[in-house]
Design a protein around this motif. Sequence first.
Motif, PDB file in Angstrom:
ATOM      1  N   GLN A  62     -39.149  28.541  33.082  1.00  0.00           N
ATOM      2  CA  GLN A  62     -38.522  29.598  32.294  1.00  0.00           C
ATOM      3  C   GLN A  62     -37.537  29.011  31.294  1.00  0.00           C
ATOM      4  N   ILE A  63     -36.793  27.988  31.737  1.00  0.00           N
ATOM      5  CA  ILE A  63     -35.845  27.333  30.830  1.00  0.00           C
ATOM      6  C   ILE A  63     -36.589  26.684  29.672  1.00  0.00           C
ATOM      7  N   ARG A  64     -37.742  26.087  29.993  1.00  0.00           N
ATOM      8  CA  ARG A  64     -38.513  25.438  28.931  1.00  0.00           C
ATOM      9  C   ARG A  64     -39.007  26.445  27.916  1.00  0.00           C
ATOM     10  N   LYS A  65     -39.079  27.735  28.316  1.00  0.00           N
ATOM     11  CA  LYS A  65     -39.476  28.761  27.362  1.00  0.00           C
ATOM     12  C   LYS A  65     -38.455  28.884  26.237  1.00  0.00           C
ATOM     13  N   SER A  66     -37.218  28.434  26.507  1.00  0.00           N
ATOM     14  CA  SER A  66     -36.205  28.475  25.462  1.00  0.00           C
ATOM     15  C   SER A  66     -36.595  27.591  24.291  1.00  0.00           C
ATOM     16  N   GLU A  67     -37.444  26.585  24.576  1.00  0.00           N
ATOM     17  CA  GLU A  67     -37.947  25.745  23.493  1.00  0.00           C
ATOM     18  C   GLU A  67     -38.797  26.578  22.538  1.00  0.00           C
ATOM     19  N   GLU A  68     -39.509  27.564  23.079  1.00  0.00           N
ATOM     20  CA  GLU A  68     -40.291  28.447  22.235  1.00  0.00           C
ATOM     21  C   GLU A  68     -39.370  29.275  21.353  1.00  0.00           C
ATOM     22  N   THR A  69     -38.232  29.694  21.932  1.00  0.00           N
ATOM     23  CA  THR A  69     -37.256  30.448  21.156  1.00  0.00           C
ATOM     24  C   THR A  69     -36.729  29.602  20.007  1.00  0.00           C
ATOM     25  N   GLU A  70     -36.519  28.313  20.278  1.00  0.00           N
ATOM     26  CA  GLU A  70     -36.054  27.403  19.223  1.00  0.00           C
ATOM     27  C   GLU A  70     -37.103  27.274  18.129  1.00  0.00           C
ATOM     28  N   LYS A  71     -38.373  27.180  18.533  1.00  0.00           N
ATOM     29  CA  LYS A  71     -39.451  27.081  17.550  1.00  0.00           C
ATOM     30  C   LYS A  71     -39.517  28.330  16.688  1.00  0.00           C
ATOM     31  N   ILE A  72     -39.280  29.484  17.316  1.00  0.00           N
ATOM     32  CA  ILE A  72     -39.285  30.739  16.562  1.00  0.00           C
ATOM     33  C   ILE A  72     -38.147  30.740  15.551  1.00  0.00           C
ATOM     34  N   GLY A  73     -36.989  30.237  15.971  1.00  0.00           N
ATOM     35  CA  GLY A  73     -35.857  30.154  15.045  1.00  0.00           C
ATOM     36  C   GLY A  73     -36.157  29.257  13.854  1.00  0.00           C
ATOM     37  N   LEU A  74     -36.817  28.125  14.120  1.00  0.00           N
ATOM     38  CA  LEU A  74     -37.173  27.211  13.039  1.00  0.00           C
ATOM     39  C   LEU A  74     -38.209  27.845  12.114  1.00  0.00           C
ATOM     40  N   ALA A  75     -39.152  28.587  12.710  1.00  0.00           N
ATOM     41  CA  ALA A  75     -40.172  29.262  11.900  1.00  0.00           C
ATOM     42  C   ALA A  75     -39.531  30.312  11.004  1.00  0.00           C
ATOM     43  N   ASP A  76     -38.509  30.975  11.524  1.00  0.00           N
ATOM     44  CA  ASP A  76     -37.796  31.973  10.723  1.00  0.00           C
ATOM     45  C   ASP A  76     -37.062  31.303   9.561  1.00  0.00           C
ATOM     46  N   LYS A  77     -36.465  30.138   9.835  1.00  0.00           N
ATOM     47  CA  LYS A  77     -35.769  29.408   8.770  1.00  0.00           C
ATOM     48  C   LYS A  77     -36.759  28.952   7.693  1.00  0.00           C
ATOM     49  N   ASN A  78     -37.965  28.573   8.129  1.00  0.00           N
ATOM     50  CA  ASN A  78     -38.975  28.133   7.163  1.00  0.00           C
ATOM     51  C   ASN A  78     -39.360  29.260   6.208  1.00  0.00           C
ATOM     52  N   ARG A  79     -39.507  30.468   6.748  1.00  0.00           N
ATOM     53  CA  ARG A  79     -39.878  31.561   5.851  1.00  0.00           C
ATOM     54  C   ARG A  79     -38.688  31.994   4.991  1.00  0.00           C
ATOM     55  N   ASP A  80     -37.463  31.836   5.523  1.00  0.00           N
ATOM     56  CA  ASP A  80     -36.279  32.113   4.697  1.00  0.00           C
ATOM     57  C   ASP A  80     -36.230  31.143   3.510  1.00  0.00           C
ATOM     58  N   LYS A  81     -36.591  29.890   3.765  1.00  0.00           N
ATOM     59  CA  LYS A  81     -36.626  28.898   2.684  1.00  0.00           C
ATOM     60  C   LYS A  81     -37.702  29.252   1.661  1.00  0.00           C
ATOM     61  N   ALA A  82     -38.806  29.784   2.157  1.00  0.00           N
ATOM     62  CA  ALA A  82     -39.893  30.175   1.258  1.00  0.00           C
ATOM     63  C   ALA A  82     -39.437  31.305   0.350  1.00  0.00           C
ATOM     64  N   VAL A  83     -38.712  32.255   0.908  1.00  0.00           N
ATOM     65  CA  VAL A  83     -38.165  33.362   0.116  1.00  0.00           C
ATOM     66  C   VAL A  83     -37.187  32.819  -0.917  1.00  0.00           C
ATOM     67  N   ASP A  84     -36.324  31.913  -0.487  1.00  0.00           N
ATOM     68  CA  ASP A  84     -35.327  31.330  -1.391  1.00  0.00           C
ATOM     69  C   ASP A  84     -35.991  30.531  -2.511  1.00  0.00           C
ATOM     70  N   ALA A  85     -37.040  29.781  -2.151  1.00  0.00           N
ATOM     71  CA  ALA A  85     -37.744  28.981  -3.152  1.00  0.00           C
ATOM     72  C   ALA A  85     -38.390  29.871  -4.196  1.00  0.00           C
ATOM     73  N   PHE A  86     -38.983  30.976  -3.761  1.00  0.00           N
ATOM     74  CA  PHE A  86     -39.602  31.910  -4.703  1.00  0.00           C
ATOM     75  C   PHE A  86     -38.546  32.462  -5.657  1.00  0.00           C
ATOM     76  N   GLY A  87     -37.394  32.855  -5.111  1.00  0.00           N
ATOM     77  CA  GLY A  87     -36.331  33.416  -5.955  1.00  0.00           C
ATOM     78  C   GLY A  87     -35.797  32.425  -6.966  1.00  0.00           C
ATOM     79  N   LYS A  88     -35.631  31.164  -6.549  1.00  0.00           N
ATOM     80  CA  LYS A  88     -35.114  30.147  -7.462  1.00  0.00           C
ATOM     81  C   LYS A  88     -36.115  29.832  -8.574  1.00  0.00           C
ATOM     82  N   ALA A  89     -37.386  29.765  -8.199  1.00  0.00           N
ATOM     83  CA  ALA A  89     -38.407  29.503  -9.219  1.00  0.00           C
ATOM     84  C   ALA A  89     -38.463  30.640 -10.214  1.00  0.00           C
ATOM     85  N   LEU A  90     -38.375  31.854  -9.716  1.00  0.00           N
ATOM     86  CA  LEU A  90     -38.403  33.030 -10.588  1.00  0.00           C
ATOM     87  C   LEU A  90     -37.217  33.027 -11.545  1.00  0.00           C
ATOM     88  N   LYS A  91     -36.055  32.655 -11.025  1.00  0.00           N
ATOM     89  CA  LYS A  91     -34.847  32.600 -11.844  1.00  0.00           C
ATOM     90  C   LYS A  91     -34.977  31.544 -12.940  1.00  0.00           C
TER      91      LYS A  91
END
Length: 247
Positions: A62-91
């Motif tokens: 169960q504790i090792r499942k927290s690693e999955e939570t970490e992966k989800i957090g990193l995946a969320d950061k990746n899509r946040d970066k994608a949103v930011d990259a789109f906005g900067k390119a558009l600007k």
Amino acid sequence: MMLKLEPVRTSDLTNMEAGQLIRRTLDDLATIDQALMIDVPLNAYLQDLTQQKGSYEKALAQIRKSEETEKIGLADKNRDKAVDAFGKALKLYGVSDDEAEVEASRGLNIVFTSFKGLADLNYEAETMAIDKLVNELESPAHAAKIGVLNMGRYVARLKTTNEAFKTLFANRLVTEASTETYDMKVIRAELLKKYADMANYVLAMAKALKSPLFLNALNLLNASRKYYSDMLARRTNGKDDKDKPVE
């Protein structure tokens, strides 16, 4: 010969190490000649420890499942970066010296601005919002503008990172729905108490009877206890623990 238990600070062991201590103890004691294993209390202790070890290992998983939570957090950061990259390119295209690019940027910016604050949304809300944004950008009304600015890869990045997040998040929800939850602190305390009671029982019986069963059991217990005691000593002294057990 003075009979004693090797001292070991089980409270200083990591969760994984504590589990390894119990596993090694049970494995070692299982090597004793079964013809000698006729002591009812000792067998009861071993049976209880075996059952508790099963729950403990599930809690570790169960504790090792927290690693999955970490992966989800990193995946969320990746899509946040994608949103930011789109906005900067558009600007950037908004200050182009090409009027067509400026006009395309202006039109797309109207769409993008309506999705402002994506990174601040909760996971599922952000997922839905990015899906809608991608659909808007790929629609006939805006696809041409994306082509003018050659921003297809930014849209693809939005879609890819969002899909990756959705896959991880969905898997976690399915797993959590079908998984029991365990209180590691309580289970660990109960497991180590049972282990301590068993070890003290073996010591007491070895002193009282000096029988082959208990003398052998005490020697096996002390071998593993010394191993972990030495490991903790090396850690305290700041030395590399090359012999740290792994699962």
